[in-house]
Design a protein around this motif. Structure first.
Motif, PDB file in Angstrom:
ATOM      1  N   LEU A 181       0.086  55.582  91.928  1.00 40.91           N
ATOM      2  CA  LEU A 181       1.389  56.230  92.057  1.00 40.91           C
ATOM      3  C   LEU A 181       2.454  55.231  92.503  1.00 40.91           C
ATOM      4  CD1 LEU A 181       3.119  58.770  92.009  1.00 40.91           C
ATOM      5  CD2 LEU A 181       2.383  59.244  94.355  1.00 40.91           C
ATOM      6  N   LEU A 182       2.102  54.362  93.441  1.00 40.84           N
ATOM      7  CA  LEU A 182       3.058  53.334  93.875  1.00 40.84           C
ATOM      8  C   LEU A 182       3.455  52.446  92.704  1.00 40.84           C
ATOM      9  CD1 LEU A 182       1.466  52.280  97.282  1.00 40.84           C
ATOM     10  CD2 LEU A 182       3.631  53.488  96.969  1.00 40.84           C
ATOM     11  N   GLY A 183       2.474  52.144  91.847  1.00 36.75           N
ATOM     12  CA  GLY A 183       2.777  51.335  90.677  1.00 36.75           C
ATOM     13  C   GLY A 183       3.691  52.048  89.704  1.00 36.75           C
ATOM     14  N   ARG A 184       3.414  53.339  89.446  1.00 37.54           N
ATOM     15  CA  ARG A 184       4.256  54.106  88.512  1.00 37.54           C
ATOM     16  C   ARG A 184       5.672  54.299  89.060  1.00 37.54           C
ATOM     17  NH1 ARG A 184      -0.069  53.237  86.964  1.00 37.54           N
ATOM     18  NH2 ARG A 184       1.095  51.329  86.633  1.00 37.54           N
ATOM     19  N   MET A 185       5.793  54.325  90.388  1.00 36.74           N
ATOM     20  CA  MET A 185       7.117  54.485  91.005  1.00 36.74           C
ATOM     21  C   MET A 185       7.881  53.169  91.060  1.00 36.74           C
ATOM     22  SD  MET A 185       6.103  57.000  94.195  1.00 36.74           S
ATOM     23  CE  MET A 185       7.751  57.010  94.885  1.00 36.74           C
ATOM     24  N   GLY A 186       7.204  52.072  90.726  1.00 35.58           N
ATOM     25  CA  GLY A 186       7.880  50.780  90.771  1.00 35.58           C
ATOM     26  C   GLY A 186       8.212  50.328  92.180  1.00 35.58           C
ATOM     27  N   ARG A 187       7.357  50.673  93.142  1.00 41.09           N
ATOM     28  CA  ARG A 187       7.627  50.347  94.543  1.00 41.09           C
ATOM     29  C   ARG A 187       7.262  48.891  94.828  1.00 41.09           C
ATOM     30  NH1 ARG A 187       8.192  54.464  98.313  1.00 41.09           N
ATOM     31  NH2 ARG A 187       8.423  52.690  99.740  1.00 41.09           N
ATOM     32  N   CYS A 188       8.172  47.979  94.497  1.00 42.77           N
ATOM     33  CA  CYS A 188       7.932  46.549  94.720  1.00 42.77           C
ATOM     34  C   CYS A 188       7.725  46.230  96.200  1.00 42.77           C
ATOM     35  CB  CYS A 188       9.102  45.732  94.169  1.00 42.77           C
ATOM     36  SG  CYS A 188       9.296  45.880  92.381  1.00 42.77           S
ATOM     37  N   ASP A 189       8.317  47.037  97.076  1.00 38.87           N
ATOM     38  CA  ASP A 189       8.164  46.795  98.507  1.00 38.87           C
ATOM     39  C   ASP A 189       6.734  47.056  98.985  1.00 38.87           C
ATOM     40  OD1 ASP A 189       8.701  49.511  97.834  1.00 38.87           O
ATOM     41  OD2 ASP A 189       9.076  49.962  99.945  1.00 38.87           O
ATOM     42  N   ALA A 190       5.934  47.713  98.140  1.00 40.75           N
ATOM     43  CA  ALA A 190       4.544  47.990  98.520  1.00 40.75           C
ATOM     44  C   ALA A 190       3.610  46.842  98.171  1.00 40.75           C
ATOM     45  CB  ALA A 190       4.059  49.266  97.827  1.00 40.75           C
ATOM     46  N   ALA A 191       4.095  45.805  97.487  1.00 39.91           N
ATOM     47  CA  ALA A 191       3.233  44.697  97.047  1.00 39.91           C
ATOM     48  C   ALA A 191       2.473  44.039  98.197  1.00 39.91           C
ATOM     49  CB  ALA A 191       4.064  43.672  96.274  1.00 39.91           C
ATOM     50  N   PRO A 192       3.101  43.743  99.339  1.00 41.53           N
ATOM     51  CA  PRO A 192       2.330  43.132 100.442  1.00 41.53           C
ATOM     52  C   PRO A 192       1.189  44.026 100.930  1.00 41.53           C
ATOM     53  CG  PRO A 192       4.683  42.843 100.789  1.00 41.53           C
ATOM     54  CD  PRO A 192       4.548  43.808  99.654  1.00 41.53           C
ATOM     55  N   ARG A 230      -4.388  44.907  90.457  1.00 38.05           N
ATOM     56  CA  ARG A 230      -3.670  45.138  89.194  1.00 38.05           C
ATOM     57  C   ARG A 230      -2.248  45.632  89.449  1.00 38.05           C
ATOM     58  NH1 ARG A 230      -6.896  49.229  85.762  1.00 38.05           N
ATOM     59  NH2 ARG A 230      -5.092  48.903  84.413  1.00 38.05           N
ATOM     60  N   GLU A 231      -2.125  46.612  90.339  1.00 40.76           N
ATOM     61  CA  GLU A 231      -0.800  47.171  90.615  1.00 40.76           C
ATOM     62  C   GLU A 231       0.081  46.145  91.322  1.00 40.76           C
ATOM     63  OE1 GLU A 231       0.155  49.768  89.274  1.00 40.76           O
ATOM     64  OE2 GLU A 231      -1.691  50.829  88.771  1.00 40.76           O
ATOM     65  N   CYS A 232      -0.525  45.337  92.203  1.00 40.55           N
ATOM     66  CA  CYS A 232       0.235  44.311  92.902  1.00 40.55           C
ATOM     67  C   CYS A 232       0.788  43.284  91.922  1.00 40.55           C
ATOM     68  CB  CYS A 232      -0.663  43.639  93.938  1.00 40.55           C
ATOM     69  SG  CYS A 232       0.200  42.500  95.036  1.00 40.55           S
ATOM     70  N   LEU A 233      -0.017  42.866  90.946  1.00 40.80           N
ATOM     71  CA  LEU A 233       0.436  41.923  89.924  1.00 40.80           C
ATOM     72  C   LEU A 233       1.596  42.497  89.122  1.00 40.80           C
ATOM     73  CD1 LEU A 233      -2.997  40.594  88.629  1.00 40.80           C
ATOM     74  CD2 LEU A 233      -1.111  39.148  89.428  1.00 40.80           C
TER      75      LEU A 233
END
Length: 323
Positions: free
Chosen positions: A240-251, A270-273
């Motif tokens: 869900l974080l990936g689909r929302m485009g939450r770049c701030d969640a990458a760390p 995968r989502e972090c990349l």
């Protein structure tokens, strides 16, 4: 629009639903705490925490003595049916479901264990699924009423692929009991005469292995899924974080790649990349460089593919090594 008089009366008096539910919950609590039953549910807590079934005499007696198992269920039925008749709009105070001729009523759950009443109905000449699934669940069952035939499917205890599967038939009738080690033994219904009612005790492993689905004809693995419900929930959150485009969640996702199940770590990677190439590629290289990591080979392969597609990542990796 027609509204049933009983529903109209319920809507006019909100307290009636609360009264109905209180009556059903009180009945449930009284049944569990009754003399002879309380020890069973106390031992279910111990069993759910990891005690062996043999260390829980009251609980294990249910699967060795038909009269004891039947008495437990009959006691519940005799108490709760009058309450349901008196409060027909009350909610049954047990988790329950019905699908495809199979009904499950969860009588109690504690930790990783659950005690359930299961009913199978005759469903005609429905062909068997071409696959069979093994889950990391220990199961003990006793037939309370009715009869039917089950197929017991076993797989070799090695890790060879394809799996070696063997199938045998067992007739289940009143008093017949069965114990299965879920990762290597499972069952499916072959036929039922009218109905088959079973009392089931199940316990999932504390750190459950992935569920494995094999094709019965040749033992080929066709699907694998996390055996831990918490992992599944976390994977959904990560996706869900990936689909929302939450770049701030990458760390956070990068941190998740360092521990936990391989399934969840790989999904987080995968989502972090996808969200932040630099953060994700840094995490990927760290995994690839660690030969003790179970994902090292997969990470190394993905790293090589990404560098081939995006040569600039090779320069970025050099800066990581220098740092």
């Amino acid at each position: 629009m027609r509204i049933d008089p009983a529903l109209r009366a319920l809507r006019s008096n909100p307290d009636s639903q609360r009264i109905a539910q209180t009556a059903l919950e009180t009945c449930k609590s009284g049944w569990r705490s009754a003399e002879g039953n309380a020890s069973i549910f106390a031992e279910l807590i111990r069993y759910g925490r990891g005690d062996e079934l043999g260390e829980c005499p009251a609980l294990s007696s249910l699967f060795a003595d038909l009269d004891r198992a039947a008495a437990l269920v009959e006691d519940l039925v005799s108490q709760i049916l009058p309450q349901i008749a008196a409060h027909p709009l009350g909610q049954v105070p047990f988790r329950h479901q019905y699908s495809g001729g199979m009904a499950v009523l969860q009588l109690a759950a504690a930790g990783d264990a659950a005690l359930s009443l299961v009913m199978y109905e005759r469903s005609g000449d429905t062909p068997h699924s071409p696959t069979i699934c093994f889950t990391d669940t220990e199961r003990h069952e006793i037939a309370l009423a009715g009869s039917g035939t089950m197929q017991i499917v076993r797989r070799n205890r090695g890790r060879r692929a394809p799996a070696e599967l063997s199938v045998s038939s067992v007739e289940m009738k009143s008093g017949q009991n069965l114990s299965l080690c879920g990762m290597f033994e499972t069952k499916r219904i072959e036929s039922v005469e009218e109905r088959l009612v079973i009392l089931r005790l199940g316990r999932t492993g504390a750190a459950p292995e992935p569920s494995l689905e094999f094709r019965v004809a040749d033992g080929e693995l066709v699907h694998q899924a996390s055996g831990d419900k918490r992992d599944s929930c976390h994977e959904l959150m990560v996706s869900l974080l990936g689909r929302m485009g939450r770049c701030d969640a990458a760390p956070v996702l990068a941190e998740m790649t360092r521990s936990g199940s391989d399934h969840l770590r790989w999904q987080a990677l995968r989502e972090c990349l996808a969200l932040d190439t630099a953060t994700g590629f840094t995490a990927l290289c760290g995994i690839a460089r660690n030969p003790a990591d179970t994902l090292s080979a997969n990470a190394g392969s993905l790293r090589a593919q990404l560098i081939e597609a995006y040569p600039e990542l090779a320069a970025f990796e050099k800066t990581l090594c220098l740092a």
